[in-house]
Write a protein that holds these residues in place. Structure first.
Motif, PDB file in Angstrom:
ATOM      1  N   GLY A  29     -31.993   8.538  34.721  1.00  0.00           N
ATOM      2  CA  GLY A  29     -32.210   7.814  33.351  1.00  0.00           C
ATOM      3  C   GLY A  29     -32.218   6.249  33.370  1.00  0.00           C
ATOM      4  O   GLY A  29     -31.732   5.429  32.389  1.00  0.00           O
ATOM      5  N   ARG A  35     -36.964   5.008  31.309  1.00  0.00           N
ATOM      6  CA  ARG A  35     -36.931   5.308  29.939  1.00  0.00           C
ATOM      7  C   ARG A  35     -37.787   4.431  29.317  1.00  0.00           C
ATOM      8  O   ARG A  35     -38.475   5.035  28.390  1.00  0.00           O
ATOM      9  CB  ARG A  35     -35.338   5.095  29.332  1.00  0.00           C
ATOM     10  CG  ARG A  35     -34.217   5.678  29.923  1.00  0.00           C
ATOM     11  CD  ARG A  35     -32.977   5.353  29.301  1.00  0.00           C
ATOM     12  NE  ARG A  35     -32.133   5.986  29.790  1.00  0.00           N
ATOM     13  CZ  ARG A  35     -31.139   6.932  29.212  1.00  0.00           C
ATOM     14  NH1 ARG A  35     -31.227   7.311  27.744  1.00  0.00           N
ATOM     15  NH2 ARG A  35     -29.872   7.198  29.577  1.00  0.00           N
ATOM     16  N   THR A  95     -36.201  10.452  28.029  1.00  0.00           N
ATOM     17  CA  THR A  95     -35.538  10.435  26.855  1.00  0.00           C
ATOM     18  C   THR A  95     -34.190  11.021  27.087  1.00  0.00           C
ATOM     19  O   THR A  95     -33.984  11.258  28.332  1.00  0.00           O
ATOM     20  CB  THR A  95     -36.022  11.389  25.818  1.00  0.00           C
ATOM     21  OG1 THR A  95     -35.898  12.796  26.250  1.00  0.00           O
ATOM     22  CG2 THR A  95     -37.504  11.005  25.224  1.00  0.00           C
ATOM     23  N   ASP A  96     -33.029  11.085  26.339  1.00  0.00           N
ATOM     24  CA  ASP A  96     -31.942  11.410  26.386  1.00  0.00           C
ATOM     25  C   ASP A  96     -31.750  13.104  26.901  1.00  0.00           C
ATOM     26  O   ASP A  96     -31.169  13.401  27.526  1.00  0.00           O
ATOM     27  CB  ASP A  96     -30.929  11.125  25.335  1.00  0.00           C
ATOM     28  CG  ASP A  96     -30.409   9.571  25.185  1.00  0.00           C
ATOM     29  OD1 ASP A  96     -30.053   9.075  26.283  1.00  0.00           O
ATOM     30  OD2 ASP A  96     -30.566   9.002  24.166  1.00  0.00           O
ATOM     31  N   VAL A 153     -33.255  13.220  30.588  1.00  0.00           N
ATOM     32  CA  VAL A 153     -32.037  12.652  31.180  1.00  0.00           C
ATOM     33  C   VAL A 153     -30.805  13.782  31.296  1.00  0.00           C
ATOM     34  O   VAL A 153     -30.514  14.004  32.458  1.00  0.00           O
ATOM     35  CB  VAL A 153     -31.521  11.408  30.721  1.00  0.00           C
ATOM     36  CG1 VAL A 153     -29.993  10.916  31.420  1.00  0.00           C
ATOM     37  CG2 VAL A 153     -32.404  10.238  30.681  1.00  0.00           C
ATOM     38  N   ASN A 154     -30.510  14.368  30.401  1.00  0.00           N
ATOM     39  CA  ASN A 154     -29.675  15.637  30.375  1.00  0.00           C
ATOM     40  C   ASN A 154     -29.979  16.659  31.064  1.00  0.00           C
ATOM     41  O   ASN A 154     -29.523  17.172  32.071  1.00  0.00           O
ATOM     42  CB  ASN A 154     -29.210  16.199  28.902  1.00  0.00           C
ATOM     43  CG  ASN A 154     -28.367  17.070  28.905  1.00  0.00           C
ATOM     44  OD1 ASN A 154     -28.792  18.121  28.607  1.00  0.00           O
ATOM     45  ND2 ASN A 154     -27.176  16.874  29.035  1.00  0.00           N
ATOM     46  N   LEU A 163     -27.169   4.138  31.656  1.00  0.00           N
ATOM     47  CA  LEU A 163     -27.510   4.057  30.222  1.00  0.00           C
ATOM     48  C   LEU A 163     -27.128   2.564  29.878  1.00  0.00           C
ATOM     49  O   LEU A 163     -26.390   1.924  30.679  1.00  0.00           O
ATOM     50  CB  LEU A 163     -26.705   5.101  29.497  1.00  0.00           C
ATOM     51  CG  LEU A 163     -24.961   5.067  29.839  1.00  0.00           C
ATOM     52  CD1 LEU A 163     -24.309   3.992  28.834  1.00  0.00           C
ATOM     53  CD2 LEU A 163     -24.732   6.668  29.509  1.00  0.00           C
ATOM     54  N   GLN A 199     -25.585   7.703  23.798  1.00  0.00           N
ATOM     55  CA  GLN A 199     -26.175   8.041  24.975  1.00  0.00           C
ATOM     56  C   GLN A 199     -25.245   8.730  25.837  1.00  0.00           C
ATOM     57  O   GLN A 199     -25.678   9.651  26.534  1.00  0.00           O
ATOM     58  CB  GLN A 199     -26.576   6.555  25.678  1.00  0.00           C
ATOM     59  CG  GLN A 199     -27.923   5.883  25.096  1.00  0.00           C
ATOM     60  CD  GLN A 199     -28.130   4.639  25.900  1.00  0.00           C
ATOM     61  OE1 GLN A 199     -27.332   4.162  26.421  1.00  0.00           O
ATOM     62  NE2 GLN A 199     -29.473   4.392  25.961  1.00  0.00           N
ATOM     63  N   THR A 200     -23.916   8.291  25.891  1.00  0.00           N
ATOM     64  CA  THR A 200     -23.054   9.072  26.765  1.00  0.00           C
ATOM     65  C   THR A 200     -22.862  10.523  26.478  1.00  0.00           C
ATOM     66  O   THR A 200     -22.808  11.464  27.196  1.00  0.00           O
ATOM     67  CB  THR A 200     -21.671   8.445  26.819  1.00  0.00           C
ATOM     68  OG1 THR A 200     -21.825   7.137  27.182  1.00  0.00           O
ATOM     69  CG2 THR A 200     -20.591   8.994  27.673  1.00  0.00           C
ATOM     70  N   LEU A 234     -25.149  12.179  24.527  1.00  0.00           N
ATOM     71  CA  LEU A 234     -26.345  13.248  24.595  1.00  0.00           C
ATOM     72  C   LEU A 234     -26.673  13.455  26.114  1.00  0.00           C
ATOM     73  O   LEU A 234     -27.129  14.543  26.488  1.00  0.00           O
ATOM     74  CB  LEU A 234     -27.473  12.513  23.957  1.00  0.00           C
ATOM     75  CG  LEU A 234     -27.589  12.195  22.619  1.00  0.00           C
ATOM     76  CD1 LEU A 234     -28.506  11.385  22.069  1.00  0.00           C
ATOM     77  CD2 LEU A 234     -27.788  13.460  21.833  1.00  0.00           C
ATOM     78  N   ASP A 235     -26.403  12.441  27.039  1.00  0.00           N
ATOM     79  CA  ASP A 235     -26.918  12.600  28.401  1.00  0.00           C
ATOM     80  C   ASP A 235     -25.888  13.545  29.060  1.00  0.00           C
ATOM     81  O   ASP A 235     -26.117  14.236  30.089  1.00  0.00           O
ATOM     82  CB  ASP A 235     -26.781  11.189  29.124  1.00  0.00           C
ATOM     83  CG  ASP A 235     -27.729  10.386  28.572  1.00  0.00           C
ATOM     84  OD1 ASP A 235     -28.638  10.721  27.668  1.00  0.00           O
ATOM     85  OD2 ASP A 235     -27.917   9.125  29.120  1.00  0.00           O
TER      86      ASP A 235
END
Ligand code: PEP
Length: 256
Positions: free
Chosen positions: A98, A103, A109-110, A113-114, A131, A150-151, A153-154
């Motif tokens: 990420g 990005r 994208t999140d 990244v996830n 992030l 972001q935290t 979603l990731d």
């Protein structure tokens, strides 16, 4: 807040720099210069083609090697991509996921990244999850909302157990490669916001144990002050990690 529960991690991100032979020399030099500095973990995240020579040069030293990306699928028709199992077998321990350049330029994208984070953790890699807000978001006063979103979603669907292998790197995009650095107070504040988001998602204990780095033009001149902040548990360093003497000075600053 007990910072002693966390080990400081100083990681270099070489980006698209260094050929395999240059990597061999730079890893060996970094290892020599940081040999007796055991107060933090030292990681160099290198281009895929440099991994073999970097791993070889790092053998028996305190330098650990990381990659800069990983694909989320285990195998198949994904031309140009590298799987977590491939990385693991080459001797890589860490992987950056990420990064803002991925990005910004490569459509990360999140959600991807996830997915990459889950694949890396499932294979047994340690993840440095990047992030951070862009300049317009900071100027609009929405940094806190952006980094906590972001935290969330990731890290969606990542277990409490797996959080032991996740490092979060707070990297304000406006500070990466620009020479602009967040002030120590700004870095501390946002790393603190990420930590409280992790506390909400998991628990206070997990938040207290999670390593949160700052990245964005950290160098041998500003590292000590940034690293002195209670929520800043290390650094992700781009430009300055390419020069072993400069990078070693940052590792030295992390010994305090
Ligand atoms: C990075 O690449 O993660 C980074 C922080 O770069 P720089 O230190 O050059 O700003």
């Amino acid at each position: 807040m007990d910072k002693s529960k966390r080990k400081v991690v100083i990681a270099g991100n070489w980006k698209m720099n260094m050929t395999p032979s240059e990597a061999k020399t730079a890893v060996a030099e970094t290892a020599k210069l940081t040999d007796s500095m055991n107060g933090c973990d030292v990681v160099l995240c290198v281009p895929f083609v440099d991994i073999a020579s970097a791993v070889e040069a790092a053998k028996g030293t305190n330098v650990k090697i990381g990659a800069q990306n990983v694909h989320f699928e285990a195998k198949g028709a994904f031309t140009g991509e590298i799987s977590a199992a491939m990385l693991l077998e080459t001797g890589v321990e860490y992987v950056i996921i990420g990064h803002s350049e991925r990005r910004q330029y490569f459509g990360e994208t999140d959600a991807t990244v996830n997915a990459r984070t889950k694949a890396a953790l499932a294979a047994g890699l340690k993840v440095i999850l990047c992030l951070g807000e862009v300049l317009s978001e900071r100027e609009s006063g929405i940094t806190s909302e952006i980094v906590s979103m972001q935290t969330k979603l990731d890290l969606a669907g990542i277990s409490a157990e797996d959080m032991k292998n996740v490092i979060v790197a707070y990297e304000p995009v406006w500070a990466i490669g620009t020479g602009l650095t967040a002030t120590p107070d700004q870095a501390d504040e946002v790393c603190g916001i990420i930590r409280s988001t992790i506390a909400d998602l998991y628990s206070a204990d997990i938040a207290d144990a999670t390593v949160i780095q700052y990245g964005g033009s950290m160098n041998d001149g500003n590292a000590a002050e940034l690293l002195s902040k209670v929520n800043v548990d290390g650094g992700l360093i781009g430009g300055a990690s390419l020069i072993p003497a400069k990078f070693a000075k940052i590792v030295e600053a992390a010994q305090a």
